[in-house]
Write a protein that holds these residues in place. Structure first.
Motif, PDB file in Angstrom:
ATOM      1  N   MET A   1       0.893  -1.376   0.388  1.00  0.00           N
ATOM      2  CA  MET A   1       0.005  -0.121  -0.032  1.00  0.00           C
ATOM      3  C   MET A   1       0.884   1.501   0.005  1.00  0.00           C
ATOM      4  N   LYS A   2       0.551   1.800  -0.893  1.00  0.00           N
ATOM      5  CA  LYS A   2       1.483   3.497  -0.702  1.00  0.00           C
ATOM      6  C   LYS A   2       0.764   4.753   0.401  1.00  0.00           C
ATOM      7  N   THR A   3       2.232   4.866   0.887  1.00  0.00           N
ATOM      8  CA  THR A   3       1.942   5.400   1.832  1.00  0.00           C
ATOM      9  C   THR A   3       2.165   7.368   1.879  1.00  0.00           C
ATOM     10  N   ALA A   4       1.902   8.052   2.419  1.00  0.00           N
ATOM     11  CA  ALA A   4       1.804   9.047   2.539  1.00  0.00           C
ATOM     12  C   ALA A   4       3.545   9.942   2.142  1.00  0.00           C
ATOM     13  N   ASP A   5       4.089   9.153   2.759  1.00  0.00           N
ATOM     14  CA  ASP A   5       5.701  10.043   2.476  1.00  0.00           C
ATOM     15  C   ASP A   5       6.021   8.830   0.389  1.00  0.00           C
ATOM     16  N   ASP A   6       5.153   7.871   0.652  1.00  0.00           N
ATOM     17  CA  ASP A   6       5.789   7.665  -0.875  1.00  0.00           C
ATOM     18  C   ASP A   6       5.217   7.920  -1.124  1.00  0.00           C
ATOM     19  N   SER A   7       3.443   8.779  -1.551  1.00  0.00           N
ATOM     20  CA  SER A   7       3.459   9.883  -2.215  1.00  0.00           C
ATOM     21  C   SER A   7       4.045  11.020  -2.635  1.00  0.00           C
ATOM     22  N   THR A   8       4.288  12.091  -1.368  1.00  0.00           N
ATOM     23  CA  THR A   8       5.472  13.407  -1.190  1.00  0.00           C
ATOM     24  C   THR A   8       6.834  12.707  -1.664  1.00  0.00           C
ATOM     25  N   LEU A   9       7.559  11.546  -1.876  1.00  0.00           N
ATOM     26  CA  LEU A   9       8.442  11.008  -2.575  1.00  0.00           C
ATOM     27  C   LEU A   9       8.510  10.848  -4.211  1.00  0.00           C
ATOM     28  N   GLN A  10       7.246  10.814  -4.539  1.00  0.00           N
ATOM     29  CA  GLN A  10       7.833  10.459  -6.141  1.00  0.00           C
ATOM     30  C   GLN A  10       6.667  11.855  -6.890  1.00  0.00           C
ATOM     31  N   ASP A  11       5.802  12.246  -6.112  1.00  0.00           N
ATOM     32  CA  ASP A  11       5.731  14.432  -5.854  1.00  0.00           C
ATOM     33  C   ASP A  11       7.569  14.976  -6.469  1.00  0.00           C
ATOM     34  N   GLN A  12       7.925  14.824  -5.269  1.00  0.00           N
ATOM     35  CA  GLN A  12       9.021  15.435  -5.251  1.00  0.00           C
ATOM     36  C   GLN A  12      10.410  14.948  -6.286  1.00  0.00           C
ATOM     37  N   THR A  13      10.042  13.655  -6.995  1.00  0.00           N
ATOM     38  CA  THR A  13      11.072  13.226  -7.670  1.00  0.00           C
ATOM     39  C   THR A  13      10.778  13.555  -9.496  1.00  0.00           C
ATOM     40  N   TYR A  14       9.433  13.761  -9.292  1.00  0.00           N
ATOM     41  CA  TYR A  14       8.780  14.386 -10.901  1.00  0.00           C
ATOM     42  C   TYR A  14       9.353  15.545 -10.330  1.00  0.00           C
ATOM     43  N   ARG A  15       9.016  16.031  -9.807  1.00  0.00           N
ATOM     44  CA  ARG A  15       9.227  17.984  -9.754  1.00  0.00           C
ATOM     45  C   ARG A  15      10.423  17.999 -10.203  1.00  0.00           C
ATOM     46  N   MET A  37      20.068   7.932 -12.795  1.00  0.00           N
ATOM     47  CA  MET A  37      19.307   8.839 -11.998  1.00  0.00           C
ATOM     48  C   MET A  37      18.424   8.430 -10.617  1.00  0.00           C
ATOM     49  N   SER A  38      17.947   7.037 -10.123  1.00  0.00           N
ATOM     50  CA  SER A  38      17.781   7.605  -8.601  1.00  0.00           C
ATOM     51  C   SER A  38      18.992   7.581  -8.066  1.00  0.00           C
ATOM     52  N   ALA A  39      20.369   7.042  -8.825  1.00  0.00           N
ATOM     53  CA  ALA A  39      21.917   7.379  -7.444  1.00  0.00           C
ATOM     54  C   ALA A  39      21.582   8.964  -7.729  1.00  0.00           C
ATOM     55  N   GLU A  40      21.623   9.006  -8.836  1.00  0.00           N
ATOM     56  CA  GLU A  40      21.999  11.028  -9.035  1.00  0.00           C
ATOM     57  C   GLU A  40      20.683  11.623  -7.489  1.00  0.00           C
ATOM     58  N   LEU A  41      19.351  10.835  -7.684  1.00  0.00           N
ATOM     59  CA  LEU A  41      18.539  11.337  -7.176  1.00  0.00           C
ATOM     60  C   LEU A  41      18.485  11.228  -5.557  1.00  0.00           C
ATOM     61  N   GLY A  42      19.186   9.952  -5.119  1.00  0.00           N
ATOM     62  CA  GLY A  42      19.195   9.601  -4.295  1.00  0.00           C
ATOM     63  C   GLY A  42      18.087   8.906  -3.611  1.00  0.00           C
ATOM     64  N   VAL A  43      17.075   8.220  -4.226  1.00  0.00           N
ATOM     65  CA  VAL A  43      16.025   7.471  -4.285  1.00  0.00           C
ATOM     66  C   VAL A  43      15.483   6.490  -4.847  1.00  0.00           C
ATOM     67  N   GLY A  44      14.821   5.471  -4.676  1.00  0.00           N
ATOM     68  CA  GLY A  44      14.706   4.437  -5.549  1.00  0.00           C
ATOM     69  C   GLY A  44      14.915   4.018  -6.708  1.00  0.00           C
ATOM     70  N   GLU A  45      14.298   2.984  -7.289  1.00  0.00           N
ATOM     71  CA  GLU A  45      14.147   3.109  -8.489  1.00  0.00           C
ATOM     72  C   GLU A  45      12.313   2.960  -8.960  1.00  0.00           C
ATOM     73  N   MET A  46      11.118   2.835  -7.892  1.00  0.00           N
ATOM     74  CA  MET A  46      10.722   2.624  -7.804  1.00  0.00           C
ATOM     75  C   MET A  46       9.845   4.820  -8.155  1.00  0.00           C
ATOM     76  N   VAL A  48      11.698   7.234  -9.751  1.00  0.00           N
ATOM     77  CA  VAL A  48      11.975   7.944 -10.740  1.00  0.00           C
ATOM     78  C   VAL A  48      11.246   7.137 -11.591  1.00  0.00           C
ATOM     79  N   ARG A  49      10.983   6.025 -11.736  1.00  0.00           N
ATOM     80  CA  ARG A  49       9.777   5.395 -12.979  1.00  0.00           C
ATOM     81  C   ARG A  49       8.254   5.676 -12.630  1.00  0.00           C
ATOM     82  N   ALA A  50       7.466   6.202 -11.210  1.00  0.00           N
ATOM     83  CA  ALA A  50       6.558   7.060 -11.339  1.00  0.00           C
ATOM     84  C   ALA A  50       6.719   8.161 -12.178  1.00  0.00           C
ATOM     85  N   ALA A  51       7.619   8.924 -12.145  1.00  0.00           N
ATOM     86  CA  ALA A  51       7.370  10.371 -12.377  1.00  0.00           C
ATOM     87  C   ALA A  51       7.661  10.476 -14.205  1.00  0.00           C
TER      88      ALA A  51
END
Length: 215
Positions: A1-15, A37-46, A48-51
């Motif tokens: 289940m996607k959490t609020a933190d997951d959504s925030t991280l996806q939004d930040q990655t997208y922006r 890109m995930s390494a450069e952003l310091g986030v997981g691949e998911m 980045v894929r969503a963005a």
């Protein structure tokens, strides 16, 4: 289940990826590597894929079979269409914004114009394009129309990747900031029609060169 933190991280990655595309961080035809890109952003691949999925829906990137996600390449006809839309939208936003800019915003625009001039003397394409984006955003936000700004930012996604090619010709690049000087003179006079004309000259000058670089 996607959490609020997951959504925030996806939004930040997208922006972040959206902004990178807008200022020409990626080139036309470039393949976007998710792991890199995930390494450069310091986030997981998911995230980045969503963005990238969201950006694909906006036609900012394309999914190419057996190749992955790439930055689209505009034809001359496509670029000409985008340029005409930019002239309409950005000219209107600039004219409206000229009436509503605060003194502090006007001072910031002056500083950004000076930063762009300095970047051209080095030359530093990234510094110029970053300052250029901020300059136009401040002016267009002052229009007071969130919808107009949203449309402009969406169109920017189409031309951002080709913008680095403005610096392929040093003689051409030297004049990139001329129109911004005209914009500032018009803004100090609160001459909104002259602001619009200067912005349109800015777009047309760069646009004619970039269109010649399209396929």
């Amino acid at each position: 289940m996607k959490t609020a933190d997951d959504s925030t991280l996806q939004d930040q990655t997208y922006r972040t990826l959206r902004q990178w595309l807008t200022v020409g961080r990626f080139l036309p035809g470039e393949r976007l590597k998710i792991r890199q890109m995930s390494a450069e952003l310091g986030v997981g691949e998911m995230p980045v894929r969503a963005a990238l999925q969201r950006l694909a829906a906006e036609h900012a990137v394309v999914n190419v079979p057996h190749c992955g996600v790439t930055v689209p390449q505009l034809s001359r006809a496509q670029f000409a269409d985008v340029l005409q839309v930019r002239l309409l939208l950005e000219g209107e936003a600039a004219e409206r914004g000229a009436h509503r800019l605060s003194d502090a915003e006007l001072q910031t625009l002056q500083q950004l114009s000076e930063q762009m001039a300095a970047a051209l003397t080095i030359p530093d394409a990234k510094a110029y394009l970053d300052a250029n984006e901020r300059f136009h955003l401040i002016l267009y936000r002052a229009s007071g129309s969130p919808l107009l700004l949203e449309l402009i930012e969406t169109v920017w996604l189409q031309v951002g990747p080709i913008s680095n090619q403005l610096f392929d010709d040093p003689d051409f690049a030297k004049r990139l900031n001329d129109a911004h000087s005209d914009v500032m003179q018009a803004l100090h006079k609160r001459d909104s029609s002259a602001v619009r004309r200067a912005i349109e000259r800015d777009l047309f000058y760069a646009g004619q060169y970039l269109q010649s670089r399209c396929s």
